[in-house]
Design a protein around this motif. Structure first.
Motif, short mmCIF file in Angstrom:
data_model
loop_
_atom_site.label_atom_id
_atom_site.label_comp_id
_atom_site.label_asym_id
_atom_site.label_seq_id
_atom_site.Cartn_x
_atom_site.Cartn_y
_atom_site.Cartn_z
N MET A 600 0.84 -1.19 0.00
CA MET A 600 0.00 0.00 0.00
C MET A 600 0.88 1.25 0.00
N HIS A 601 0.78 2.07 -1.04
CA HIS A 601 1.52 3.32 -1.13
C HIS A 601 0.60 4.45 -0.69
N VAL A 602 0.91 5.04 0.48
CA VAL A 602 -0.01 6.00 1.10
C VAL A 602 0.73 7.31 1.41
N ILE A 603 -0.08 8.31 1.80
CA ILE A 603 0.44 9.58 2.30
C ILE A 603 0.47 9.49 3.83
N GLY A 604 1.50 10.05 4.43
CA GLY A 604 1.62 10.03 5.88
C GLY A 604 1.84 11.41 6.45
N LEU A 605 1.79 11.53 7.80
CA LEU A 605 2.05 12.77 8.51
C LEU A 605 3.45 12.75 9.11
N GLU A 606 4.14 13.87 9.01
CA GLU A 606 5.45 13.99 9.65
C GLU A 606 5.26 13.93 11.16
N GLY A 607 6.22 13.37 11.87
CA GLY A 607 6.07 13.09 13.30
C GLY A 607 5.73 14.32 14.13
N ALA A 608 6.42 15.43 13.91
CA ALA A 608 6.15 16.63 14.71
C ALA A 608 4.73 17.13 14.46
N LEU A 609 4.29 17.10 13.21
CA LEU A 609 2.93 17.56 12.89
C LEU A 609 1.90 16.63 13.53
N GLU A 610 2.17 15.35 13.53
CA GLU A 610 1.23 14.40 14.12
C GLU A 610 1.11 14.63 15.63
N ARG A 611 2.23 14.90 16.30
CA ARG A 611 2.19 15.17 17.75
C ARG A 611 1.44 16.47 18.04
N LEU A 612 1.62 17.48 17.16
CA LEU A 612 0.92 18.75 17.36
C LEU A 612 -0.58 18.57 17.24
#
Length: 698
Positions: A600-612
């Motif tokens: 599965m080729h997906v879009i993800g969130l960068e770690g800092a943005l996800e924590r925010l």
């Protein structure tokens, strides 16, 4: 003595199972037999007569064929008929050379009749007529039909990708099902194969004409040698006997060949319509009174010139002028009949009735309004094509989404522009556009080889650049790589897109009740204690609407109802229930966007943005994002979606489960094509690869 073992199975054709299958082998054996075995004169008469009858039958079938593929066996028929004529030439040559000294009837009555009656017993006239027939057949009919078949084959092959895309568009819009699409694809392939076969089959007729000329020369020379040297005939008598027999033999073979060639020209030169070639000729050539009148007048003027054949020119001119007058009178009478005013009726004054509940007009759940020029598309009396397509849309929607949408109420609206249509949901316009009956919309999928001239516009369903073109440019547009659809398909595709997009709004309580009744017939235990004891009908409706708003079909109602029944005692919040139902449907949701078992080729969130985002969610169940962060998130998500689509991957964002509802609501309004999934919804057996990051680099 008998042995036990495998029994020899005969084909069904030899055991009476299919007698039609014997036709081909029997014909081949008969043709080979005529080339090898000597035939009596009487049998030659029968076979020549059969050859003439076969050519007439082929011509008549080609005249009454509506589409070339209705006579797809024509190339094979052309081959067999050519071989039959050549074998008859060989058989008749044998008997002419062996028995030609006995008289003009040595090779049968048919050859004698063609040698005496058609050319008056004059072998010089016979040779001239034979050569003229060959020139007509070889240089005019066969060459023209071969050229048409060659060009048609080339254009048909070039247009195949566009036709395949049009079939896929109809299939996706619900106008046709899988079986119909398969048949249409097979018809497209057969059409290309047919014109390719016709291009090659025309070479048979050309070779037949050359062989006929050589056979005639060989027969005359051979007949003179046999008659003079072996039978002691005078040179004049031998020339007369053998030349007349040879000419009769050549004519009796070349006339059917000319008929078959004409049939080939008719097949490849006609345009496929709902009429045979005779109806087309009469309907398009002799129904215009102005054309007939002018032609008759010109003939009458020519008939008045001295030394002209007055009877022929004046007679035919008068007939045409009379026919033009009759047609004109008939058209005038028809126009008066259609434009005659309705008889006046006496208006009786009456007291206006009191208002009642019957005067209350309810808003249609789903409506389609059309301008007056689009009325023929939805008129049942005129067999409107759009009506059939709308039925197909509702059926396809029910099969793929999981419930029956409301009936589409269609009405004309004189306030709209003549070619405008409008689609409304609960009385509110969802979309609209313009459609032009008689023209075709050429949609640019992004990889066209040339531009078209016409009315520039955009596809109303998906916003792709498009152009309205005339009928004669359709094949050219398909060759260039455009997807070409007619006006009814444009409206139907737009309607289907809007119905699927707004499926959640179309699911009312009446539809939910009908859905529960449908499930209750097959699984009564699943529904009898669910509504209203475990969950209320409005809550269940909101859960189903939440699934539909995010593009999740509700076909798997058993899983949905099981998940609701398991979790409804702990929470009555429709949003939480929807999230829990999505977990139960996780495998189906994943399969919807990533078929098979591949990576599965997906879009993800960068770690800092996800924590925010997680911190904002922890502060409030329904957090409001800071404007700068919201704007940055929206821009970077849009860029990530574009990169994902350019790479050929589905626009799917994969996030932590608690963040999924918030991000789905936030991003859905501006990017409806983006789907937000959570890690918890993905089965453990699937491999995930983050190809694009929002807030960072993958």
């Amino acid at each position: 003595m008998t042995t036990r073992g495998a029994m020899l199975k005969l084909p069904a054709a030899l055991t009476g199972g299919n007698t039609k299958a014997l036709a081909g082998p029997v014909l081949i054996v008969m043709i080979l037999g005529m080339m090898i075995l000597p035939l009596p004169a009487f049998l030659l008469d029968l076979l020549f007569t059969f050859n003439i009858a076969l050519s007439i039958m082929v011509l008549l079938v080609s005249m009454y064929t509506l589409k070339p593929l209705d006579f797809a066996a024509f190339p094979s028929v052309l081959l067999f008929s050519t071989l039959l004529r050549l074998s008859l030439n060989v058989a008749s040559t044998r008997i002419v050379l062996l028995e030609g000294h006995t008289g003009p009837d040595a090779a049968g009555k048919v050859i004698e009749a063609f040698g005496h009656f058609l050319v008056g017993g004059n072998f010089a006239v016979g040779i001239v007529v034979f050569v003229i027939l060959m020139v007509i057949n070889f240089m005019v009919i066969t060459k023209g039909a071969g050229r048409i078949a060659e060009v048609s084959a080339r254009f048909t092959l070039d247009a195949m990708p566009g036709k395949q895309m049009a079939i896929d568009a109809d299939l996706n819009a619900g106008m046709i099902n899988e079986d119909q699409a398969r048949k249409r694809r097979a018809a497209v392939s057969q059409e290309a194969e047919f014109y390719g076969s016709m291009d090659g089959a025309s070479k048979f007729v050309r070779g037949d004409a050359i062989a006929g000329l050589l056979i005639m020369v060989i027969n005359i020379v051979g007949g003179l040698i046999v008659g003079v040297l072996q039978h002691g005939m005078d040179l004049g008598d031998a020339a007369k006997n053998y030349t007349l027999l040879t000419i009769g033999d050549g004519l009796v073979a070349q006339i059917p060949s000319l008929v078959i060639s004409t049939a080939a020209g008719v097949i490849v030169s006609r345009v496929a319509t709902d009429e045979d070639i005779g109806s087309q000729l009469v309907g398009q050539l002799f129904t215009n009174p102005r054309v007939l009148g002018i032609t008759g007048t010109i003939l009458a003027i020519m008939g008045l010139i001295p030394n002209m054949p007055h009877i022929a020119f004046l007679g035919l001119g008068g007939v045409l002028i009379y026919a033009a007058r009759k047609l004109s009178d008939r058209e005038t009478a028809a126009q008066k009949k259609t434009s005659a005013p309705a008889p006046a009726t006496a208006v009786v004054a009456s007291e206006a009735p009191e208002a009642s509940w019957e005067d209350v007009t309810l808003v249609d759940s789903l409506g389609l309004e059309v301008g007056y020029r689009l009325i023929p598309l939805v008129d049942r009396a005129q067999d409107g094509e759009l009506l059939k397509r709308i039925k197909g849309i509702r059926k396809k929607f029910a099969q793929e989404i999981g419930f029956l949408p409301p009936v589409v109420h269609i009405r004309d609206n004189l306030e709209l522009r003549p070619n405008t249509y409008r689609i409304a949901l609960n009385g509110v316009e969802m979309g609209g556009g313009d459609a032009f009956p008689g023209q075709w919309l050429a949609i640019n999928p992004g990889q066209v080889s040339a531009q078209l001239t016409g009315t520039q516009t955009r596809d109303p369903a998906f916003g792709l650049p498009a152009v309205w073109i005339d009928q004669h440019m359709r094949d050219q547009a398909q060759v260039y790589g455009y997807t070409v659809v007619d006006a009814s398909t444009v409206i139907a595709t737009h309607l289907n897109h809007l119905v699927v997009t707004h499926a959640g709004e179309l699911l009312g309580r009446q539809e939910v009740t009908a859905l529960l009744e449908r499930i209750g017939k097959e699984s009564p235990k699943l529904t009898e204690d669910l509504v209203p004891k475990t969950v209320s009908l409005p809550t269940l409706q909101k859960v189903l609407q939440g699934l539909l708003e995010e593009g999740v079909p509700i076909r798997d109602m058993r899983t949905i109802l099981d998940a609701v029944a398991d979790n409804a005692p702990r929470t009555s919040d429709a949003g939480e229930l929807t999230a829990l139902v999505r977990l139960a449907l996780g495998r189906a949701i994943t399969q919807q966007w990533f078929p098979g078992t591949g990576e599965m080729h997906v879009i993800g969130l960068e770690g800092a943005l996800e924590r925010l985002l997680s911190q904002a969610l922890a502060a409030s169940p329904n957090p409001g994002l800071e404007p700068g962060l919201a704007n940055t998130l929206m821009q970077q998500t849009d860029q990530a979606v574009k990169r994902q689509q350019m790479a050929g991957n589905p626009p799917v964002l994969l996030v932590q489960h608690p963040l999924r509802p918030m991000l789905a609501r936030f991003l859905r309004r501006n990017m409806p094509q983006l789907k937000v999934l959570s890690y918890a919804e993905v089965p453990d057996t699937r491999t995930i690869k983050v190809t694009t990051l929002i807030g960072g680099q993958a």
